[in-house]
Scaffold this motif. Structure first.
Motif, PDB file in Angstrom:
ATOM      1  N   UNK A  43       0.913  -1.243  -0.037  1.00  0.00           N
ATOM      2  CA  UNK A  43       0.078   0.035   0.215  1.00  0.00           C
ATOM      3  C   UNK A  43       0.953   1.171   0.070  1.00  0.00           C
ATOM      4  N   UNK A  44       1.959   1.173   0.680  1.00  0.00           N
ATOM      5  CA  UNK A  44       2.956   2.367   0.625  1.00  0.00           C
ATOM      6  C   UNK A  44       3.462   2.545  -0.906  1.00  0.00           C
ATOM      7  N   UNK A  45       3.364   1.678  -1.732  1.00  0.00           N
ATOM      8  CA  UNK A  45       3.714   2.076  -3.043  1.00  0.00           C
ATOM      9  C   UNK A  45       2.852   2.512  -4.034  1.00  0.00           C
ATOM     10  N   UNK A  46       1.771   2.700  -3.555  1.00  0.00           N
ATOM     11  CA  UNK A  46       0.531   3.015  -4.374  1.00  0.00           C
ATOM     12  C   UNK A  46       0.770   4.548  -4.757  1.00  0.00           C
ATOM     13  N   UNK A  47       1.007   5.571  -3.812  1.00  0.00           N
ATOM     14  CA  UNK A  47       1.118   6.955  -4.265  1.00  0.00           C
ATOM     15  C   UNK A  47       2.315   6.921  -5.245  1.00  0.00           C
ATOM     16  N   UNK A  48       3.673   6.278  -4.941  1.00  0.00           N
ATOM     17  CA  UNK A  48       4.699   6.638  -5.884  1.00  0.00           C
ATOM     18  C   UNK A  48       4.407   6.246  -7.192  1.00  0.00           C
ATOM     19  N   UNK A  49       3.459   4.959  -7.176  1.00  0.00           N
ATOM     20  CA  UNK A  49       3.352   4.008  -8.602  1.00  0.00           C
ATOM     21  C   UNK A  49       2.440   4.994  -9.200  1.00  0.00           C
ATOM     22  N   UNK A  50       1.470   5.736  -8.775  1.00  0.00           N
ATOM     23  CA  UNK A  50       0.545   6.670  -9.428  1.00  0.00           C
ATOM     24  C   UNK A  50       1.310   7.986 -10.013  1.00  0.00           C
ATOM     25  N   UNK A  51       2.292   8.171  -9.330  1.00  0.00           N
ATOM     26  CA  UNK A  51       3.009   9.580  -9.699  1.00  0.00           C
ATOM     27  C   UNK A  51       3.572   9.179 -10.910  1.00  0.00           C
ATOM     28  N   UNK A  67       0.279 -20.061  -9.583  1.00  0.00           N
ATOM     29  CA  UNK A  67      -0.784 -20.291  -8.729  1.00  0.00           C
ATOM     30  C   UNK A  67      -1.048 -18.803  -7.724  1.00  0.00           C
ATOM     31  N   UNK A  68       0.310 -18.626  -7.285  1.00  0.00           N
ATOM     32  CA  UNK A  68       0.381 -17.584  -6.154  1.00  0.00           C
ATOM     33  C   UNK A  68      -0.004 -16.192  -6.872  1.00  0.00           C
ATOM     34  N   UNK A  69       0.708 -15.969  -8.261  1.00  0.00           N
ATOM     35  CA  UNK A  69       0.733 -14.701  -8.851  1.00  0.00           C
ATOM     36  C   UNK A  69      -0.812 -14.621  -9.407  1.00  0.00           C
ATOM     37  N   UNK A  70      -1.290 -15.633  -9.958  1.00  0.00           N
ATOM     38  CA  UNK A  70      -2.695 -15.555 -10.495  1.00  0.00           C
ATOM     39  C   UNK A  70      -3.710 -15.207  -9.535  1.00  0.00           C
ATOM     40  N   UNK A  71      -3.602 -15.829  -8.367  1.00  0.00           N
ATOM     41  CA  UNK A  71      -4.694 -15.595  -7.212  1.00  0.00           C
ATOM     42  C   UNK A  71      -4.464 -14.052  -6.624  1.00  0.00           C
ATOM     43  N   UNK A  72      -3.073 -13.729  -6.741  1.00  0.00           N
ATOM     44  CA  UNK A  72      -2.778 -12.089  -6.018  1.00  0.00           C
ATOM     45  C   UNK A  72      -3.200 -11.275  -7.224  1.00  0.00           C
ATOM     46  N   UNK A  73      -3.130 -11.561  -8.646  1.00  0.00           N
ATOM     47  CA  UNK A  73      -3.677 -10.547  -9.730  1.00  0.00           C
ATOM     48  C   UNK A  73      -5.072 -10.579  -9.792  1.00  0.00           C
ATOM     49  N   UNK A  74      -5.794 -11.745  -9.475  1.00  0.00           N
ATOM     50  CA  UNK A  74      -7.166 -11.891  -9.930  1.00  0.00           C
ATOM     51  C   UNK A  74      -7.887 -10.837  -8.508  1.00  0.00           C
ATOM     52  N   UNK A  75      -7.410 -10.910  -7.351  1.00  0.00           N
ATOM     53  CA  UNK A  75      -7.980 -10.043  -6.444  1.00  0.00           C
ATOM     54  C   UNK A  75      -7.581  -8.540  -6.358  1.00  0.00           C
ATOM     55  N   UNK A  76      -6.515  -8.061  -7.077  1.00  0.00           N
ATOM     56  CA  UNK A  76      -6.293  -6.760  -7.000  1.00  0.00           C
ATOM     57  C   UNK A  76      -7.266  -5.835  -6.991  1.00  0.00           C
ATOM     58  N   UNK A  77      -7.189  -4.537  -6.186  1.00  0.00           N
ATOM     59  CA  UNK A  77      -8.253  -3.701  -5.957  1.00  0.00           C
ATOM     60  C   UNK A  77      -7.528  -2.378  -5.918  1.00  0.00           C
ATOM     61  N   UNK A  78      -6.898  -1.991  -4.964  1.00  0.00           N
ATOM     62  CA  UNK A  78      -6.479  -0.732  -4.711  1.00  0.00           C
ATOM     63  C   UNK A  78      -5.747  -0.044  -6.230  1.00  0.00           C
ATOM     64  N   UNK A  79      -4.778  -0.619  -6.499  1.00  0.00           N
ATOM     65  CA  UNK A  79      -4.001  -0.132  -7.716  1.00  0.00           C
ATOM     66  C   UNK A  79      -5.058  -0.195  -8.829  1.00  0.00           C
ATOM     67  N   UNK A  80      -5.632  -0.873  -8.974  1.00  0.00           N
ATOM     68  CA  UNK A  80      -6.653  -0.812 -10.059  1.00  0.00           C
ATOM     69  C   UNK A  80      -7.651   0.205 -10.033  1.00  0.00           C
ATOM     70  N   UNK A  81      -8.335   0.486  -9.061  1.00  0.00           N
ATOM     71  CA  UNK A  81      -9.128   1.540  -8.635  1.00  0.00           C
ATOM     72  C   UNK A  81      -8.576   2.538  -8.917  1.00  0.00           C
ATOM     73  N   UNK A  82      -7.285   2.900  -8.777  1.00  0.00           N
ATOM     74  CA  UNK A  82      -6.402   4.342  -8.923  1.00  0.00           C
ATOM     75  C   UNK A  82      -6.088   4.403 -10.225  1.00  0.00           C
ATOM     76  N   UNK A  83      -5.555   3.464 -11.006  1.00  0.00           N
ATOM     77  CA  UNK A  83      -5.206   3.724 -12.409  1.00  0.00           C
ATOM     78  C   UNK A  83      -6.089   3.551 -13.446  1.00  0.00           C
ATOM     79  N   UNK A  84      -7.015   2.581 -13.190  1.00  0.00           N
ATOM     80  CA  UNK A  84      -8.250   2.358 -14.237  1.00  0.00           C
ATOM     81  C   UNK A  84      -9.391   3.206 -13.939  1.00  0.00           C
ATOM     82  N   UNK A  85      -9.691   4.251 -14.510  1.00  0.00           N
ATOM     83  CA  UNK A  85     -10.732   5.122 -14.124  1.00  0.00           C
ATOM     84  C   UNK A  85     -12.102   4.716 -14.792  1.00  0.00           C
TER      85      UNK A  85
END
Length: 309
Positions: free
Chosen positions: A131-139, A233-251
Motif C-alpha cells: 500500500x505504501x507503493x501506491x502513491x509513488x506508483x500513481x505518480x 498459482x500464487x501470482x494468478x490469485x494475487x492478480x485476480x484479487x487486485x483492488x487498490x491499484x486497479x481503482x487508482x489507475x483504471x478510471x
C-alpha cells in the motif's frame, strides 16, 4: 521375577488417542470457520436483499439467483469486467513465470560482482508494504503518461493510436508492465534452482554447445515445473484479487476489473446485496476450483527444494 503389565504405556496410548481426537476436532472447527464465509456467500447469492437481512438470516439456498444475475447485468458491464480480470491475471502470471525464473536462474548459476548485494536488495523490497507503493506508483504512471503525450498526439487516428500504446493511465498495461517480476517469485526460483539443479548439468550443456538462453529454456525450465506451478498459482490469485491499484489507475468501467466494478454497486442508500453476492460468487468460484484441483501441486512446490539432498 514376575513382569508387571505395562499400564503406563496403555495410559499413554489412551492419552495420545485423546490428544489426536482433540487435534482433529480443532482442525475440523478451523476448517468450518474458514469455509463458513464462502458458504454464506453462495447462499446469499440466491436470495434477495430483504431476505439476506432477515432474522434469522437464510441458511439454505433460495430461488432468486436469476433475479440477482439480471440486476448484475443491468447495473454493471459484468462480463466485460470479468474479461479484464482474466486478461490482467493471465498476463501478469505469464510475465512473472518468465522473468522470475530467468532472474532466479541468473542468481543461482552465475557468478558476477555484486550478486549477493543485489539479491539482498531484491529481497529487502518484501519489507515494504504494497500500500505504501501506491502513491509513488500513481505518480510515476502519471509522469510517464505526460511524457508520452507528444507520441500519442502524433499517432492519433492511426492504428498505433487506436491500440493506446502510448497511454498509461486508464490502460491495463500500467498494471501488468511494472508487475512483470516480483521479489517473492525471484526468491522462490533462485532457491529451487540452486538446490535442485546441479551446476555440472549446466556446464555439460554449455560444453555441448548450447547457448546460455538455450540452457535456461531447454534444461532449466523443464526441471523447475513444480515451483513454476506454485508461483503461477500464487501470482494468478494475487492478480485476480487486485483492488487498490486497479481503482487508482483504471478510471472507466470499460477497463476496470470485476472487484472494482462490483464496488460501484454499493451506493449511499440503495445497495443490491443479492447482486453483489452473486457477482462475488462468480468471481471467487474459479479460484476455489483452481485451488481444489491444484492444492497438491501448490504444497509440493512450496516444500520441494526446501531440503537439499
Amino acid at each position: 521375577m514376575a513382569v508387571q503389565a505395562p499400564k503406563p504405556v496403555a495410559r499413554r496410548s489412551l492419552g495420545g488417542g485423546l490428544a489426536r481426537l482433540s487435534g482433529y476436532g480443532l482442525l475440523l472447527l478451523g476448517g468450518l470457520a474458514t469455509l463458513a464465509p464462502f458458504y454464506f456467500m453462495f447462499v446469499f447469492a440466491t436470495h434477495e436483499r430483504s431476505e439476506i437481512f432477515g432474522s434469522p438470516p437464510p441458511l439454505w439456498f433460495g430461488d432468486d439467483l436469476a433475479t440477482n444475475y439480471q440486476i448484475l447485468l443491468e447495473k454493471i458491464p459484468f462480463w466485460r469486467a470479468y474479461w479484464n480480470n482474466v486478461y490482467l491475471a493471465l498476463v501478469v502470471t505469464l510475465c512473472n513465470l518468465f522473468f522470475c525464473s530467468l532472474a532466479g536462474y541468473a542468481f543461482a548459476m552465475y557468478e558476477f560482482r555484486g550478486r549477493n548485494q543485489l539479491f539482498a536488495f531484491v529481497q529487502a523490497t518484501l519489507l515494504i508494504p504494497a500500500i505504501l507503493n501506491l502513491i509513488p506508483f500513481y505518480l510515476v504512471m502519471t509522469q510517464l503518461d505526460r511524457a508520452m503525450d507528444p507520441l500519442a498526439n502524433a499517432f492519433a487516428g492511426t492504428f498505433l493510436g487506436q491500440l493506446h500504446l502510448f497511454d498509461w493511465i486508464n490502460t491495463p498495461k500500467a498494471l501488468w508492465l511494472p508487475g512483470m517480476a516480483g521479489a517473492i517469485g525471484i526468491f522462490m526460483m533462485r532457491q529451487y534452482i540452486a538446490s535442485a539443479i546441479p551446476r555440472d548439468l549446466v556446464d555439460a550443456a554449455r560444453i555441448d554447445g548450447c547457448s546460455e538462453f538455450g540452457i535456461y529454456w531447454r534444461v532449466v525450465l523443464p526441471l523447475v515445473r513444480p515451483v513454476l506451478g506454485t508461483l503461477g498459482l500464487i501470482t494468478f490469485i494475487g492478480s485476480w484479487n487486485r483492488f487498490a491499484d486497479v481503482a487508482v489507475i483504471l478510471r472507466s468501467q470499460e477497463t476496470q476489473t470485476l472487484p472494482v466494478v462490483l464496488r460501484t454497486l454499493q451506493g449511499a442508500t440503495d445497495v443490491e446485496w443479492g447482486a453483489i453476492m452473486t457477482g462475488t460468487a462468480l468471481l471467487v468460484a474459479p479460484l476455489l476450483l483452481l485451488f481444489v484441483f491444484a492444492a497438491r501441486q501448490l504444497m509440493e512446490g512450496l516444500t520441494s527444494g526446501a531440503v537439499k539432498s
